[in-house]
Design a protein around this motif. Structure first.
Motif, PDB file in Angstrom:
ATOM      1  N   GLY A  73      28.627  36.945  25.685  1.00 37.97           N
ATOM      2  CA  GLY A  73      29.564  36.206  24.697  1.00 37.97           C
ATOM      3  C   GLY A  73      29.472  36.599  23.312  1.00 37.97           C
ATOM      4  O   GLY A  73      28.950  37.874  22.909  1.00 37.97           O
ATOM      5  N   ARG A  74      29.416  35.568  22.412  1.00 37.32           N
ATOM      6  CA  ARG A  74      29.117  35.856  21.016  1.00 37.32           C
ATOM      7  C   ARG A  74      27.719  36.309  20.539  1.00 37.32           C
ATOM      8  O   ARG A  74      27.504  36.782  19.547  1.00 37.32           O
ATOM      9  CB  ARG A  74      29.711  34.893  20.188  1.00 37.32           C
ATOM     10  CG  ARG A  74      31.097  34.399  20.353  1.00 37.32           C
ATOM     11  CD  ARG A  74      31.325  32.973  19.340  1.00 37.32           C
ATOM     12  NE  ARG A  74      32.842  32.678  19.673  1.00 37.32           N
ATOM     13  CZ  ARG A  74      33.271  31.649  18.782  1.00 37.32           C
ATOM     14  NH1 ARG A  74      32.421  30.849  18.280  1.00 37.32           N
ATOM     15  NH2 ARG A  74      34.557  31.430  19.085  1.00 37.32           N
ATOM     16  N   ALA A  75      26.918  36.114  21.538  1.00 36.63           N
ATOM     17  CA  ALA A  75      25.440  36.549  21.371  1.00 36.63           C
ATOM     18  C   ALA A  75      25.220  38.067  21.382  1.00 36.63           C
ATOM     19  O   ALA A  75      24.224  38.446  20.819  1.00 36.63           O
ATOM     20  CB  ALA A  75      24.499  35.874  22.412  1.00 36.63           C
ATOM     21  N   GLY A  76      26.183  38.743  21.813  1.00 32.55           N
ATOM     22  CA  GLY A  76      25.984  40.211  22.003  1.00 32.55           C
ATOM     23  C   GLY A  76      25.642  40.786  23.363  1.00 32.55           C
ATOM     24  O   GLY A  76      25.953  39.905  24.404  1.00 32.55           O
ATOM     25  N   SER A  77      25.662  41.873  23.699  1.00 33.51           N
ATOM     26  CA  SER A  77      25.333  42.837  24.695  1.00 33.51           C
ATOM     27  C   SER A  77      23.851  43.208  24.744  1.00 33.51           C
ATOM     28  O   SER A  77      23.270  43.389  23.841  1.00 33.51           O
ATOM     29  CB  SER A  77      26.135  43.958  24.904  1.00 33.51           C
ATOM     30  OG  SER A  77      27.446  43.715  24.855  1.00 33.51           O
ATOM     31  N   PHE A  78      23.370  43.055  25.911  1.00 37.20           N
ATOM     32  CA  PHE A  78      21.803  43.159  26.188  1.00 37.20           C
ATOM     33  C   PHE A  78      21.451  44.002  27.373  1.00 37.20           C
ATOM     34  O   PHE A  78      22.272  43.963  28.248  1.00 37.20           O
ATOM     35  CB  PHE A  78      21.013  41.801  26.294  1.00 37.20           C
ATOM     36  CG  PHE A  78      21.171  40.874  25.037  1.00 37.20           C
ATOM     37  CD1 PHE A  78      20.288  40.725  24.146  1.00 37.20           C
ATOM     38  CD2 PHE A  78      22.379  40.143  24.801  1.00 37.20           C
ATOM     39  CE1 PHE A  78      20.123  39.724  23.057  1.00 37.20           C
ATOM     40  CE2 PHE A  78      22.579  39.312  23.766  1.00 37.20           C
ATOM     41  CZ  PHE A  78      21.500  39.168  22.985  1.00 37.20           C
ATOM     42  N   VAL A  79      20.210  44.694  27.238  1.00 36.50           N
ATOM     43  CA  VAL A  79      19.790  45.433  28.596  1.00 36.50           C
ATOM     44  C   VAL A  79      19.488  44.377  29.363  1.00 36.50           C
ATOM     45  O   VAL A  79      18.726  43.277  29.039  1.00 36.50           O
ATOM     46  CB  VAL A  79      18.614  46.189  28.206  1.00 36.50           C
ATOM     47  CG1 VAL A  79      18.193  46.954  29.318  1.00 36.50           C
ATOM     48  CG2 VAL A  79      19.011  47.140  27.135  1.00 36.50           C
ATOM     49  N   ARG A  80      19.954  44.444  30.729  1.00 39.19           N
ATOM     50  CA  ARG A  80      19.801  43.441  31.792  1.00 39.19           C
ATOM     51  C   ARG A  80      18.138  43.438  32.267  1.00 39.19           C
ATOM     52  O   ARG A  80      17.416  44.363  32.174  1.00 39.19           O
ATOM     53  CB  ARG A  80      20.616  43.792  33.188  1.00 39.19           C
ATOM     54  CG  ARG A  80      21.779  43.461  32.947  1.00 39.19           C
ATOM     55  CD  ARG A  80      22.703  44.007  34.231  1.00 39.19           C
ATOM     56  NE  ARG A  80      22.185  43.404  35.334  1.00 39.19           N
ATOM     57  CZ  ARG A  80      22.666  42.074  36.008  1.00 39.19           C
ATOM     58  NH1 ARG A  80      23.886  41.639  35.382  1.00 39.19           N
ATOM     59  NH2 ARG A  80      22.204  41.918  36.930  1.00 39.19           N
ATOM     60  N   ARG A  81      17.745  42.209  32.461  1.00 39.48           N
ATOM     61  CA  ARG A  81      16.333  42.099  32.731  1.00 39.48           C
ATOM     62  C   ARG A  81      16.144  42.784  34.260  1.00 39.48           C
ATOM     63  O   ARG A  81      15.041  42.999  34.393  1.00 39.48           O
ATOM     64  CB  ARG A  81      15.993  40.571  32.773  1.00 39.48           C
ATOM     65  CG  ARG A  81      16.003  40.106  31.350  1.00 39.48           C
ATOM     66  CD  ARG A  81      15.248  38.823  31.083  1.00 39.48           C
ATOM     67  NE  ARG A  81      15.656  38.428  29.726  1.00 39.48           N
ATOM     68  CZ  ARG A  81      14.797  38.797  28.726  1.00 39.48           C
ATOM     69  NH1 ARG A  81      13.567  39.638  28.968  1.00 39.48           N
ATOM     70  NH2 ARG A  81      14.763  38.298  27.658  1.00 39.48           N
ATOM     71  N   ASP A  82      16.946  42.610  35.243  1.00 38.28           N
ATOM     72  CA  ASP A  82      16.852  43.209  36.187  1.00 38.28           C
ATOM     73  C   ASP A  82      17.602  44.820  36.450  1.00 38.28           C
ATOM     74  O   ASP A  82      17.642  44.942  37.664  1.00 38.28           O
ATOM     75  CB  ASP A  82      17.441  42.380  37.339  1.00 38.28           C
ATOM     76  CG  ASP A  82      19.012  41.961  37.425  1.00 38.28           C
ATOM     77  OD1 ASP A  82      19.510  42.356  36.158  1.00 38.28           O
ATOM     78  OD2 ASP A  82      19.358  41.580  38.181  1.00 38.28           O
ATOM     79  N   ALA A  83      17.734  45.377  35.420  1.00 37.41           N
ATOM     80  CA  ALA A  83      18.401  46.355  35.540  1.00 37.41           C
ATOM     81  C   ALA A  83      17.677  47.526  36.307  1.00 37.41           C
ATOM     82  O   ALA A  83      18.408  48.265  37.234  1.00 37.41           O
ATOM     83  CB  ALA A  83      18.537  47.076  34.222  1.00 37.41           C
TER      84      ALA A  83
END
Length: 475
Positions: A73-83
């Motif tokens: 959401g508003r926090a942004g986009s992140f690399v998934r921890r289980d990618a």
């Protein structure tokens, strides 16, 4: 991570959505972008690269589908921890717990008691492996003849691989590139959607009715220039719908028109996973489009999942590319397993056992379906072993049935349009979560009707009560 740090890691020489997504994917896979790293905003990266925000959004969406990044959401986009574990979220969502229940109708697998016995076939297969050559033909000649004689249309090449999903995965690997679109059924088989996520492809869902994919919906979907169409011609999982020859002709006509008008170059991949236990006749778009159809026939439902054998037929060039790539992996399907399958396909007792299974599944499917319709649950007339049951609340239904000692599969993993509406004809089955929330459409569960050996009336009673129960607080 700010924009300058990211652009220092990646050259972004190709600023198309596919190129940007590919560069980011390489950074994640190499570990240069670590789990939990925050990505620049869409506008920040768009400004830095001199592209539109829509371009970055498309790249982000492709990475999210591939399970590499996530939005918070508003926090942004992140690399998934289980990618690193890969997505396969829908396939995991299908997995049933191991705790015992009185009646498990969730697995979508054949009744073990209806599979032909392997003992006689094993006794007739040589106890010594035929080593042969690494360069020998991948299909033993006698099996190749049986397969070709039973194939639903002319195919330039027919080979065997390790199950239907192996065949479909290897075909998609050859025809779908990162960022391509693939038309799928809605609802559809969850592993197909996971495969597309892994390929970085976008699923274009088309709703289905009792005769399969909607021709009108397909025609609309073809305007998005897909690279492939993935469908199940008979006993569709989860609905049990089977195409009629006229529906196959209509779908082929829509494809031919799109090819002629827009110059599309696409492949149709058909998963005939329940062919030998289906009560409907052979049907394939290959009758009309032999140069564009890859037809897959699995023997798991009819002869046993653990045989891990499926046949795949289609254009010689494409099948050749699939097998050439396969030679750099498993090479070929065990010729001992091929010999067992050949025996099962030609032995009179095994043929009779499969025919009896087909009759039993038809009887069970009809008994449970009729009983549910008599109790006000509008399930369609289904083929094969599964039926798609509309319910007032998926979660409530699962809880109610668990309390009664019955397990079914939740419908959510089967929905190809979880974030939007499928392309549909007026009579199509619908299920997108956003649409049903607005229109109060029902949710669904999948019931393996083929596992109901007895007391269909009592099972229908429990299913109907749970289907019509609405949890406190509504949806």
């Amino acid at each position: 991570m700010d924009v300058s740090e990211l652009t220092a890691l990646a050259p972004f020489a190709d600023t198309t959505p596919r190129g940007i997504a590919a560069d980011l994917a390489r950074l994640v896979n190499s570990g240069e972008l670590e789990a939990g790293d925050r990505l620049p905003t869409v506008r920040e990266l768009a400004g830095s690269l001199g592209v539109s925000p829509a371009t970055i959004s498309q790249a982000w969406q492709a990475l999210a589908r591939a399970g590499l990044i996530e939005s918070r959401g508003r926090a942004g986009s992140f690399v998934r921890r289980d990618a690193a574990a890969g997505p396969a979220v829908r396939m995991r969502g299908m997995a049933a717990p191991d705790d015992p229940v009185r009646l498990d109708l969730s697995r979508g697998t054949p009744d073990p008691l209806l599979l032909p016995p392997l003992g006689p076939a094993l006794s007739r297969v040589s106890a010594r492996a035929d080593v042969g050559s690494y360069q020998a033909e991948p299909v033993i000649p006698a099996l190749a003849t049986v397969l070709r004689d039973s194939w639903p249309s002319e195919a330039e090449s027919i080979v065997v691989v390790d199950g239907a999903l192996d065949a479909i995965s290897r075909t998609l690997d050859q025809v779908v590139r990162f960022g391509d679109r693939v038309v799928v059924e809605h609802p559809g088989f969850p592993p197909f959607l996971d495969l597309l996520d892994l390929l970085g492809a976008e699923a274009v869902p088309v709703a289905i009715d009792e005769q399969g994919m909607s021709p009108e919906g397909l025609a609309t979907a073809l305007r998005r220039r897909p690279a492939a169409i993935l469908l199940q011609p008979r006993a569709q999982n989860p609905t049990g719908a089977s195409m009629t020859p006229s529906r196959a002709a209509a779908l082929a006509g829509a494809i031919r028109s799109a090819v002629d008008e827009h110059g599309l170059d696409l492949v149709v991949v058909e998963d005939d996973h329940s062919g030998l236990i289906s009560t409907e006749g052979d049907v394939t778009l290959g009758t009309h489009l032999p140069d564009r159809v890859v037809h897959v026939r699995s023997f798991s439902k009819s002869h046993g999942p653990d045989l891990r054998i499926a046949a795949v037929g289609g254009p010689r060039d494409l099948i050749g590319r699939i097998m050439a790539r396969r030679m750099l992996g498993p090479g070929w399907t065990s010729r001992m397993l091929q010999s067992i399958l050949l025996d099962l396909l030609t032995d009179g007792a095994a043929i009779d056992a499969v025919a009896e299974a087909r009759r039993a599944y038809y009887t069970r499917q009809r008994a449970l379906g009729d009983a549910l319709r008599a109790r006000g649950v509008p399930v369609i007339h289904a083929d094969g072993i599964n039926l798609w049951m509309p319910v007032e609340s998926e979660r409530s239904t699962l809880v109610q049935l668990a309390a009664a000692g019955i397990r079914v599969a939740g419908g959510t993993p089967f929905l190809a349009a979880a974030n939007g509406s499928p392309v549909a004809g007026a009579s199509a089955v619908r299920g997108a979560s956003a649409a049903r929330a607005a229109a109060r459409e029902r949710e669904y569960v999948r019931v393996t009707a083929g596992a109901v050996r007895e007391n269909a009336s009592g099972v229908a009673d429990a299913l109907a009560v749970a289907a019509q129960h609405l949890a406190a607080g509504g949806y």
